[in-house]
Design a protein around this motif. Structure first.
Motif, PDB file in Angstrom:
ATOM      1  N   ASP A 194       0.813  -1.215   0.000  1.00 48.22           N
ATOM      2  CA  ASP A 194       0.000   0.000   0.000  1.00 48.22           C
ATOM      3  C   ASP A 194       0.846   1.264   0.000  1.00 48.22           C
ATOM      4  O   ASP A 194       0.398   2.317  -0.469  1.00 48.22           O
ATOM      5  CB  ASP A 194      -0.943   0.011   1.204  1.00 48.22           C
ATOM      6  N   ARG A 195       2.080   1.202   0.519  1.00 51.93           N
ATOM      7  CA  ARG A 195       2.976   2.369   0.458  1.00 51.93           C
ATOM      8  C   ARG A 195       3.182   2.785  -0.990  1.00 51.93           C
ATOM      9  O   ARG A 195       3.158   3.969  -1.326  1.00 51.93           O
ATOM     10  CB  ARG A 195       4.332   2.049   1.096  1.00 51.93           C
ATOM     11  N   GLY A 196       3.388   1.802  -1.855  1.00 50.92           N
ATOM     12  CA  GLY A 196       3.599   2.110  -3.264  1.00 50.92           C
ATOM     13  C   GLY A 196       2.390   2.781  -3.887  1.00 50.92           C
ATOM     14  O   GLY A 196       2.526   3.744  -4.654  1.00 50.92           O
ATOM     15  N   VAL A 197       1.195   2.299  -3.565  1.00 45.69           N
ATOM     16  CA  VAL A 197      -0.032   2.891  -4.103  1.00 45.69           C
ATOM     17  C   VAL A 197      -0.199   4.320  -3.600  1.00 45.69           C
ATOM     18  O   VAL A 197      -0.514   5.242  -4.364  1.00 45.69           O
ATOM     19  CB  VAL A 197      -1.257   2.041  -3.705  1.00 45.69           C
ATOM     20  N   LEU A 198       0.020   4.524  -2.311  1.00 42.71           N
ATOM     21  CA  LEU A 198      -0.140   5.853  -1.722  1.00 42.71           C
ATOM     22  C   LEU A 198       0.863   6.851  -2.296  1.00 42.71           C
ATOM     23  O   LEU A 198       0.520   7.998  -2.599  1.00 42.71           O
ATOM     24  CB  LEU A 198       0.003   5.764  -0.205  1.00 42.71           C
ATOM     25  N   CYS A 199       2.107   6.414  -2.432  1.00 39.99           N
ATOM     26  CA  CYS A 199       3.135   7.291  -3.006  1.00 39.99           C
ATOM     27  C   CYS A 199       2.805   7.657  -4.450  1.00 39.99           C
ATOM     28  O   CYS A 199       2.993   8.798  -4.876  1.00 39.99           O
ATOM     29  CB  CYS A 199       4.503   6.621  -2.924  1.00 39.99           C
ATOM     30  N   ALA A 200       2.305   6.682  -5.207  1.00 38.45           N
ATOM     31  CA  ALA A 200       1.948   6.959  -6.602  1.00 38.45           C
ATOM     32  C   ALA A 200       0.825   7.985  -6.691  1.00 38.45           C
ATOM     33  O   ALA A 200       0.853   8.903  -7.522  1.00 38.45           O
ATOM     34  CB  ALA A 200       1.550   5.659  -7.295  1.00 38.45           C
ATOM     35  N   LEU A 201      -0.184   7.855  -5.813  1.00 40.18           N
ATOM     36  CA  LEU A 201      -1.289   8.813  -5.807  1.00 40.18           C
ATOM     37  C   LEU A 201      -0.805  10.214  -5.449  1.00 40.18           C
ATOM     38  O   LEU A 201      -1.157  11.195  -6.107  1.00 40.18           O
ATOM     39  CB  LEU A 201      -2.352   8.370  -4.803  1.00 40.18           C
ATOM     40  N   ALA A 202       0.017  10.298  -4.394  1.00 38.64           N
ATOM     41  CA  ALA A 202       0.505  11.609  -3.948  1.00 38.64           C
ATOM     42  C   ALA A 202       1.388  12.262  -5.002  1.00 38.64           C
ATOM     43  O   ALA A 202       1.303  13.468  -5.240  1.00 38.64           O
ATOM     44  CB  ALA A 202       1.267  11.452  -2.638  1.00 38.64           C
TER      45      ALA A 202
END
Length: 472
Positions: A452-460
Motif C-alpha cells: 500500500d505504500r507504493g499505491v499511496l506514493c503513486a497517488l501523492a
C-alpha cells in the motif's frame, strides 16, 4: 372522544421538537430501559481518569436499567484499542507540529538578524552596532528564549498525556474499563442473533431500508461490508425486540448516542429532531415510547433527576468529546481543506469507496479509513479528494470538493514541517529533488505495508504533478 384517524396515524409526526425541558422527560429517567450506543461507551476511553470515574459512578445509579444490544457489545469490545491509538497519534502529531513551528520561528529570527547585520556592514560600518546586535540576537540567546516556550508547551502536552492513564497496551493486557462496564451491565446483554436472523436483517437493511432512506443507519450505506453498513440497524432491531419484552404500560426506551447524523435526526425544517418514523416504528412494533438524547443531555438529566454528582469540568469534558462526533454539516459549495478536514466527518461510505477505487488492500489503511475519530479525517478526506481528482472514481451526489495535497512540486516548502522528497528512497518517490511531502503523509506511510505504500506514493506524486500543471 377518540382522535380522528389522521391524527392517530401520524401522531409521531405531529409532535413538537423534543427539548430538555419536556414534561415527559422525567418518566424516561425514572423507569425507561436505557441503551447506550457504542460511541458512548467508547468515549470512556477518551475521558480523563477523574472524569471517567465520575461518569461510571453516575451510570451506576441507573445500572439496573442499562441494557446492551449484542451489536453494541461487539463493536465496543473490538473498538477500544482504536480509540486509544487515535488519541496517541493526535498528541504525538501535536508535539511534532509544535517543535517544527518553534524551530522555524527560531531560524527565522536568526535569518532576520543576519539580514540586518549585512545591511549594517554594507552601509553603517559601525562595529559597536554590529556587536550589540550580535549580543542581543546570538544563537545562544535565541535558543534560551525559545527554550522557555518549548518547555511550557511540552509541559502542557505532557499534562494531557498524563491526564489520560490509558495506552493501547492497556487494552491488550489489563484494560481497567472493560470490567467496570461489564459490572454495570451484569447479565443485561443481548444474545447473538442466529445466522438466519442476521442474514434476514442484513438483507432488509441493504435491499430495502437503505435505498429508501428509512432510518436509522442509511447514511452508512456503502461501507466496506453489509455488516459494517448495517450496524445501526442491527442495534435498532435488537432495541425493538427488547422493548417488546418490557411490562405493558411502562415500555419506554431512552437511547443515548453521539450520532446525530441525518439517518437518526430529521433536519429538514431547520430544527433537529429524532425521525418521527423511529418513534412510530417502535410504537407500532413494540408498543413502546422512544426518546433520543446525546451524552451531554443524558448526563445532565442523570444529574438533575437522579442527583448524580458530576463536576462542571466533567460536564465540559463530556461535551467536548461528544462534539467530535457531531461535526458541522457540509453546505453546498463547501471545500474541505487541510485546516477544516478534522472538523468534518466524510459522508456515508466515501472513505471506503475511495480506499477501494485507489486499489489499496491492507487492513491497516482500511482501519484508518473506517475510523470515526477526528485524528484520521485528514487522511480520509485526502484519499477521497485525490481519487476524485485523478478520476479513479466517479463523485457522488452531495460530495464536497477537497483541496488537500499530500505532496507538492517546487523549490520552497509550503510550511516549515514539510519534508523534502529526498527523505524517501528513489525507488519509492520520483522528483525527489524538487518536491515536498506533508508530515501527516509520512505517518500514513509508516502505518502502511509495502504494497500500500507504493499505491499511496503513486497517488501523492501524481497529484503533485497534476497540481503543478498550468490551468486555463
Amino acid at each position: 372522544m377518540e382522535d380522528p384517524a389522521l391524527l392517530r396515524r401520524f401522531h409521531a409526526w405531529l409532535q413538537p421538537v423534543p427539548s430538555p425541558q419536556d414534561t415527559v422527560r422525567l418518566a424516561f429517567f425514572q423507569d425507561a430501559l436505557i441503551v447506550l450506543d457504542t460511541n458512548v461507551l467508547l468515549s470512556l476511553y477518551e475521558y480523563t481518569a477523574e472524569s471517567r470515574e465520575e461518569v461510571l459512578t453516575a451510570l451506576g445509579q441507573v445500572s439496573e436499567r442499562l441494557w446492551m444490544p449484542y451489536q453494541v457489545g461487539l463493536e465496543f469490545v473490538r473498538g477500544r484499542r482504536s480509540v486509544l491509538e487515535s488519541r496517541k497519534r493526535v498528541l504525538s502529531d501535536a508535539s511534532k507540529s509544535v517543535n517544527a513551528k518553534l524551530t522555524a520561528a527560531r531560524n527565522a529570527i536568526i535569518e532576520a538578524k543576519d539580514t540586518v547585520r549585512a545591511q549594517l556592514q554594507k552601509y553603517a560600518r559601525v562595529p559597536a552596532d554590529i556587536d550589540s546586535l550580535e549580543q542581543l540576537v546570538s544563537e545562544g540567546a535565541v535558543n534560551e528564549h525559545f527554550a522557555v516556550y518549548r518547555d511550557a508547551f511540552k509541559a502542557h502536552l505532557d499534562m494531557l498525556k498524563n491526564g489520560h492513564d490509558l495506552t493501547p497496551v492497556n487494552v491488550d493486557t489489563a484494560d481497567p474499563i472493560l470490567p467496570q462496564v461489564a459490572d454495570l451491565y451484569g447479565d443485561r446483554v443481548g444474545l447473538q442473533p442466529d445466522d438466519q436472523l442476521l442474514q434476514q436483517r442484513l438483507d432488509e437493511a441493504v435491499a430495502f431500508r437503505f435505498p429508501n432512506q428509512i432510518p436509522p443507519g442509511f447514511k452508512d450505506f456503502g461501507k466496506d461490508t453489509p455488516m459494517k453498513a448495517a450496524g445501526d440497524f442491527l442495534i435498532w432491531e435488537e432495541v425493538i425486540e427488547q422493548a417488546a419484552l418490557l411490562p405493558e404500560g411502562s415500555r419506554r426506551v431512552l437511547f443515548v448516542s453521539n450520532d446525530v447524523k441525518e439517518d437518526w435526526y430529521d433536519v429538514s425544517h431547520g430544527k433537529q429532531r429524532p425521525w418521527p418514523a423511529l418513534l412510530d416504528e417502535i410504537q407500532r412494533r413494540a408498543g413502546a415510547e422512544l426518546r433520543l438524547e446525546t451524552p451531554p443531555d443524558f448526563y445532565a438529566g442523570v444529574g438533575e433527576y437522579l442527583n448524580a454528582d458530576l463536576a462542571d469540568d466533567t460536564y465540559a469534558e463530556i461535551r467536548r468529546v461528544s462534539e467530535t462526533f457531531a461535526p458541522p454539516a457540509l453546505d453546498d459549495g463547501t471545500v474541505v481543506t487541510a485546516r477544516t478536514a478534522v472538523k468534518v466527518a466524510p459522508l456515508g461510505g466515501l472513505p471506503i469507496t475511495a480506499y477501494r477505487s485507489a486499489g489499496l488492500t491492507s487492513a491497516a489503511v482500511r482501519s484508518t479509513m473506517e475510523s470515526l475519530y477526528p485524528a484520521d479525517r485528514l487522511t480520509q478526506w485526502w484519499l477521497i479528494g485525490v481519487t476524485a481528482q485523478l478520476q479513479r472514481r466517479e463523485t457522488t451526489e452531495g460530495e464536497p470538493r477537497v483541496d488537500i495535497a499530500a505532496a507538492v512540486r517546487g523549490s520552497d516548502a509550503p510550511a516549515p514541517d514539510w519534508k523534502p522528497g529526498t527523505v524517501l528512497p528513489s525507488g519509492e518517490w520520483i522528483h525527489r529533488e524538487s518536491s515536498w511531502i506533508a508530515p501527516w503523509f509520512f505517518d500514513l506511510l509508516g502505518s502502511a505495508p509495502q504494497s500500500d505504500r507504493g499505491v499511496l506514493c503513486a497517488l501523492a506524486s501524481e497529484q503533485a504533478a497534476e497540481n503543478q500543471r498550468p490551468t486555463g
